[in-house]
Design a protein around this motif. Structure first.
Motif, PDB file in Angstrom:
ATOM      1  N   ILE A 175       0.977  -0.805  -0.032  1.00 16.75           N
ATOM      2  CA  ILE A 175      -0.094  -0.303  -0.235  1.00 16.75           C
ATOM      3  C   ILE A 175       0.987   1.237   0.305  1.00 16.75           C
ATOM      4  O   ILE A 175       1.788   0.685   0.840  1.00 16.75           O
ATOM      5  CB  ILE A 175      -0.331   0.175   1.252  1.00 16.75           C
ATOM      6  CG1 ILE A 175      -2.243   1.001   0.881  1.00 16.75           C
ATOM      7  CG2 ILE A 175       0.160   0.386   2.902  1.00 16.75           C
ATOM      8  CD1 ILE A 175      -3.477   0.298   2.036  1.00 16.75           C
ATOM      9  N   TYR A 176       0.719   2.330  -0.889  1.00 14.25           N
ATOM     10  CA  TYR A 176       1.421   3.224  -0.893  1.00 14.25           C
ATOM     11  C   TYR A 176       0.350   4.490  -0.642  1.00 14.25           C
ATOM     12  O   TYR A 176       1.313   5.206  -0.476  1.00 14.25           O
ATOM     13  CB  TYR A 176       2.218   3.619  -2.446  1.00 14.25           C
ATOM     14  CG  TYR A 176       3.412   2.313  -3.154  1.00 14.25           C
ATOM     15  CD1 TYR A 176       4.605   2.997  -2.309  1.00 14.25           C
ATOM     16  CD2 TYR A 176       2.971   1.386  -4.073  1.00 14.25           C
ATOM     17  CE1 TYR A 176       5.447   1.662  -2.742  1.00 14.25           C
ATOM     18  CE2 TYR A 176       3.671   0.341  -3.800  1.00 14.25           C
ATOM     19  CZ  TYR A 176       4.849   0.589  -3.108  1.00 14.25           C
ATOM     20  OH  TYR A 176       6.093  -0.162  -3.354  1.00 14.25           O
ATOM     21  N   LEU A 177      -0.622   4.569  -0.858  1.00 16.40           N
ATOM     22  CA  LEU A 177      -1.595   5.504  -0.628  1.00 16.40           C
ATOM     23  C   LEU A 177      -1.040   5.763   0.844  1.00 16.40           C
ATOM     24  O   LEU A 177      -1.004   5.326   1.687  1.00 16.40           O
ATOM     25  CB  LEU A 177      -3.039   5.174   0.047  1.00 16.40           C
ATOM     26  CG  LEU A 177      -3.610   5.219  -1.866  1.00 16.40           C
ATOM     27  CD1 LEU A 177      -5.078   4.342  -1.133  1.00 16.40           C
ATOM     28  CD2 LEU A 177      -3.284   6.007  -2.175  1.00 16.40           C
ATOM     29  N   PRO A 178      -1.198   7.006   1.801  1.00 12.59           N
ATOM     30  CA  PRO A 178      -0.695   7.953   2.669  1.00 12.59           C
ATOM     31  C   PRO A 178      -1.521   7.526   3.832  1.00 12.59           C
ATOM     32  O   PRO A 178      -2.750   7.615   3.247  1.00 12.59           O
ATOM     33  CB  PRO A 178      -1.030   9.584   2.693  1.00 12.59           C
ATOM     34  CG  PRO A 178      -0.848   9.448   1.392  1.00 12.59           C
ATOM     35  CD  PRO A 178      -1.404   8.753   0.001  1.00 12.59           C
ATOM     36  N   LEU A 179      -0.687   6.377   4.802  1.00 14.55           N
ATOM     37  CA  LEU A 179      -1.640   5.709   6.125  1.00 14.55           C
ATOM     38  C   LEU A 179      -2.896   7.140   6.937  1.00 14.55           C
ATOM     39  O   LEU A 179      -3.266   6.905   7.024  1.00 14.55           O
ATOM     40  CB  LEU A 179      -0.742   5.420   7.073  1.00 14.55           C
ATOM     41  CG  LEU A 179      -0.007   4.393   6.292  1.00 14.55           C
ATOM     42  CD1 LEU A 179       1.256   3.592   7.275  1.00 14.55           C
ATOM     43  CD2 LEU A 179      -0.540   3.598   5.883  1.00 14.55           C
ATOM     44  N   ASP A 180      -2.348   8.613   6.556  1.00 15.34           N
ATOM     45  CA  ASP A 180      -3.500   9.216   7.272  1.00 15.34           C
ATOM     46  C   ASP A 180      -4.918   9.538   6.545  1.00 15.34           C
ATOM     47  O   ASP A 180      -5.933  10.026   7.306  1.00 15.34           O
ATOM     48  CB  ASP A 180      -2.077  10.325   7.969  1.00 15.34           C
ATOM     49  CG  ASP A 180      -1.677  11.202   6.833  1.00 15.34           C
ATOM     50  OD1 ASP A 180      -1.649  11.148   5.723  1.00 15.34           O
ATOM     51  OD2 ASP A 180      -1.157  12.598   6.754  1.00 15.34           O
ATOM     52  N   TRP A 181      -4.901   9.722   5.352  1.00 14.44           N
ATOM     53  CA  TRP A 181      -5.697   9.686   4.506  1.00 14.44           C
ATOM     54  C   TRP A 181      -6.593   8.349   4.884  1.00 14.44           C
ATOM     55  O   TRP A 181      -7.628   8.345   4.557  1.00 14.44           O
ATOM     56  CB  TRP A 181      -5.216   9.266   2.748  1.00 14.44           C
ATOM     57  CG  TRP A 181      -4.744  11.280   2.588  1.00 14.44           C
ATOM     58  CD1 TRP A 181      -4.416  11.523   3.525  1.00 14.44           C
ATOM     59  CD2 TRP A 181      -3.822  11.444   1.036  1.00 14.44           C
ATOM     60  NE1 TRP A 181      -3.473  12.629   2.621  1.00 14.44           N
ATOM     61  CE2 TRP A 181      -3.678  12.111   0.862  1.00 14.44           C
ATOM     62  CE3 TRP A 181      -4.940  10.966  -0.190  1.00 14.44           C
ATOM     63  CZ2 TRP A 181      -3.293  13.248   0.109  1.00 14.44           C
ATOM     64  CZ3 TRP A 181      -3.935  11.317  -1.758  1.00 14.44           C
ATOM     65  CH2 TRP A 181      -3.584  12.211  -1.596  1.00 14.44           C
ATOM     66  N   LEU A 182      -6.169   7.265   4.450  1.00 14.37           N
ATOM     67  CA  LEU A 182      -7.162   6.073   5.264  1.00 14.37           C
ATOM     68  C   LEU A 182      -7.658   6.264   6.406  1.00 14.37           C
ATOM     69  O   LEU A 182      -8.860   5.729   6.641  1.00 14.37           O
ATOM     70  CB  LEU A 182      -5.660   4.763   5.335  1.00 14.37           C
ATOM     71  CG  LEU A 182      -5.617   4.401   3.797  1.00 14.37           C
ATOM     72  CD1 LEU A 182      -4.503   2.869   4.430  1.00 14.37           C
ATOM     73  CD2 LEU A 182      -6.413   4.257   2.616  1.00 14.37           C
TER      74      LEU A 182
END
Length: 345
Positions: A175-182
């Protein structure tokens, strides 16, 4: 000079593995296109060596050794290595730039995730903007402002790639999406990886990432206008072809889990024509003040390395950074431990 046989092999590798860049490269003059194909082939094959193999740690350590051999003037007996060695020699390529790529691939081997967008850009700087900086060097462009915009373009392309590959990466446990966005969307990373579903929340994140990419595509254009006229069509083409992938993602409702966004030959032909037209327009338009915008903080080290010519026969820069050496030492220890475990088994 690059051996013609090695160049032919590099060209085939790019034709099969990176159609977007291959299409854009057709608009570059031969004196830039040939070393660019060699550069992209080496970088692409290095990325594949880590990304497509289970033994990622060993692959990164082998890449380290290959880069060392290239900069010592004794490349491995492989077309991409020999061709890249010729590029390094011809253009006095600072070692810090391919070392940045090595560091990004080492982060992949460590299975890093990124807490914020800045972390994702840190990664993108290494695996993509470093390639943009190397492209600038082989075009003879070492102006800091133009280099900063080349890095903008590289990061934009990588953000597009990440947006396109959300589903493919999730199925591979990445997973490369920002974790704070998740977190903001109440998406638990492990639950998403176990069952990636293209619901409204994940589509919003893909859309958000593409907005960031579009902002950087727009910033990059001021740098393209500052390049030599002969190379502008090829770089404008790369900008439009990659941005076209983002448009294809939007057309699919930002669902990159059920679908892999694709562009078509007819579209690429249109973008190549647009690139040629826009290159001519930039010769009569005043330069944008955006050219002088500060580089992304995450890319500043690349701009600094590429803007400083390295004397032929020198150590090709100041040596590897402490951070990269630490990462490589960690991977070396993991690799040795894994080998000992196998012997014990």
């Amino acid at each position: 000079m690059i051996n013609p046989r090695d160049l032919h092999i590099c060209r085939d590798a790019i034709r099969q593995g990176s159609l977007s860049f291959y299409a854009a490269s057709k608009l570059l003059p031969a004196k830039v296109r040939d070393p660019a194909l060699a550069l992209y082939a080496f970088c692409r094959l290095a990325d594949d060596a880590v990304d497509l193999h289970d033994e990622k740690i060993s692959a990164v350590l082998r890449l380290r050794d290959r880069l060392d051999a290239i900069y010592e003037g004794r490349p491995n007996d492989a077309a991409a290595d020999r061709a890249f060695a010729a590029v390094v020699e011809m253009h006095e390529m600072p070692k810090a730039l391919p070392d940045a790529l090595l560091e990004g691939l080492a982060w992949d081997a460590q299975e890093r995730r990124y807490r914020s967008l800045s972390g994702v850009i840190d990664y993108s700087a290494r695996v993509a903007a470093a390639v943009g900086a190397m492209m600038s060097v082989l075009m003879g462009v070492r102006d800091a402002d133009a280099l900063a915009r080349a890095c903008d373009l590289g990061v934009a392309m990588q953000l597009t790639n990440i947006a396109r590959d959300v589903g493919e990466d999730a199925r591979a446990g990445r997973i490369y999406l920002p974790l704070d966005w998740l977190d903001a969307e109440h998406i638990a990373p492990e639950a998403f990886l176990a069952d990636p579903v293209p619901d409204d929340r994940i589509r919003r994140l893909v859309q958000r990432l593409l907005r960031e990419a579009d902002r950087l595509y727009a910033r990059s254009e001021a740098g393209i206008a500052a390049l030599p006229l002969s190379v502008r069509p090829g770089i404008f083409a790369a900008r439009h072809v990659y941005a076209g992938i983002g448009a294809a993602i939007a057309k699919n409702g930002h669902d990159t889990i059920s679908y892999r966004a694709r562009t078509y030959k007819s579209q690429k032909i249109g973008w190549l024509a647009l690139a040629t037209l826009r290159s001519g327009v930039t010769t009569v338009m005043p330069r944008s003040a955006v050219l002088h915008a500060q580089p992304l903080p995450e890319c500043a080290f690349l701009v600094s390395a590429a803007a400083r010519p390295v004397a032929r026969g020198s150590a090709w820069g100041d040596g590897r950074s402490g951070a990269l050496l630490s990462i490589l030492a960690d991977l070396e220890a993991r690799d040795q431990s894994r080998k000992l475990d196998r012997l014990g088994a």
